[in-house]
Design an enzyme around this catalytic site. Structure first.
Site, PDB file in Angstrom:
ATOM      1  CE  LYS A  66      -2.184   1.255   3.873  1.00 11.38           C
ATOM      2  NZ  LYS A  66      -2.993   0.918   4.977  1.00 11.38           N
ATOM      3  N   GLY A  86     -11.611   2.515   1.920  1.00 12.09           N
ATOM      4  CA  GLY A  86     -10.889   2.573   0.665  1.00 12.09           C
ATOM      5  C   GLY A  86      -9.788   1.507   0.483  1.00 12.09           C
ATOM      6  CB  THR A  87      -6.720   0.237   2.474  1.00 12.99           C
ATOM      7  OG1 THR A  87      -6.177   1.746   2.508  1.00 12.99           O
ATOM      8  CG2 THR A  87      -5.847  -0.719   2.496  1.00 12.99           C
TER       9      THR A  87
END
Length: 320
Positions: free
Chosen positions: A200, A234-235
């Site tokens: 990420k 969102g992640t």
């Protein structure tokens, strides 16, 4: 769940602030107690006023108050409860904080910023708390900000028990970033599964990040994304999409603290995530929870911690 025994009821009393009334009631019920009587007034200009309606002189008091929506109001309310209880001559005051929001501010990673977690820890100490009990701090080192004992409970056993009962086929645990890989391995060991890691990248202070790579194989497996908290989802939803693209048959997610706004609910509903498992550490979300969200209560975990603290017993067993 059976009510916990061995409690010296006359010696302790449990209160709950407005941020954790439901969880507080469930914790008290697990202990075989009624919540202590109290009241909170909100004045028109925004001031808060708290009043303890029980005699707490010489008693060990536990005040349960999370610091989620609205974070600042709930944190100030916590300080006022601690101060009121100390001024009412409680023998001790333990702040039970299911979600400690400012734990995310654990370092000075750019110029001219506040270490917010340390400021809040100092405020809790100044208000008069003798001990803090919390759940899955964002960073374990935040315990070092406090000048009093801190018990950072873990939700992993409670969530894993629920997930294991689902009998998910060919499960693989996925960390949403490299920083959570160590904790993801604890999940994997508990569930006896392999792990994968999503790479990420976060470029600013917005509540979103970009998944750029996946380390490990998920093809033909059921993926379980694990994390300590989510705000925008969102992640989680980006990771879910990539996992499906990489061949995962189904995707589930599990987080300790679900700070979910309206946009987060929409993302979850429109994502491949089958179910998001989370605890009841946050109960003041501003939007109705998605039907995909399953709440797993940690009332029993907190109740057992309180029982052991009150009876001067070790709580190390709760970290196993």
């Amino acid at each position: 769940m059976e009510r916990l025994r061995g409690m010296q009821a006359p010696d302790i009393i449990v209160f709950a602030g407005s941020g954790s009334r439901n969880l507080g009631r469930a914790i008290a019920n697990n202990l075989g107690l009624e919540l202590g009587a109290s009241e909170l007034l909100r004045f028109s200009e925004g001031n808060l006023f708290v009043r303890v309606l029980e005699n707490v002189r010489g008693r060990d008091v536990f005040i349960i108050q999370g610091t989620a929506f609205p974070a600042n109001d709930n944190f100030m309310e916590l300080l006022f409860w601690i101060d009121a209880l100390k001024r009412a001559s409680a023998a001790s005051v333990t702040a039970v904080i299911p979600y400690f929001s400012y734990a995310k501010g654990d370092k000075k990673d750019e110029p001219r910023v506040s270490i917010r977690g340390r400021v809040c820890a100092d405020a809790i100490a100044a208000a008069g708390a003798d001990r803090v009990v919390t759940l899955d701090l964002h960073a374990p080192q935040v315990q070092g900000f406090f000048s009093m004992p801190v018990d950072d409970l873990i939700s992993l056993p409670v969530l894993c028990e629920t997930i294991a009962a689902r009998n998910l086929h060919d499960l693989v645990v996925v960390a949403p970033d490299a920083g959570y890989a160590k904790k993801a391995r604890l999940w994997a060991n508990r569930l006896q599964t392999p792990t994968a890691i999503a790479d990420k990248r976060r470029v600013d202070h917005s509540e979103s990040a970009e998944i750029v790579e996946l380390i490990g194989s998920v093809e033909g497996r059921t993926a379980l994304i694990v994390d300590d908290f989510t705000i925008s989802a969102g992640t989680l939803t980006d990771a879910a999409r990539i996992l499906i693209e990489r061949g995962a048959t189904k995707v589930y997610a599990a987080v300790t603290h679900a700070l979910l706004t309206g946009s987060a609910m929409e993302r979850i509903d429109n994502s491949p995530i089958e179910c998001l498992f989370t605890t009841d550490s946050v109960e003041t979300q501003p939007a109705k929870l998605s039907e995909k969200v399953e709440i797993v209560s940690v009332a029993g975990l907190f109740a057992e911690a309180i029982r052991r603290i009150a009876n001067r017993e070790s709580i190390s067993v709760l970290f196993q």
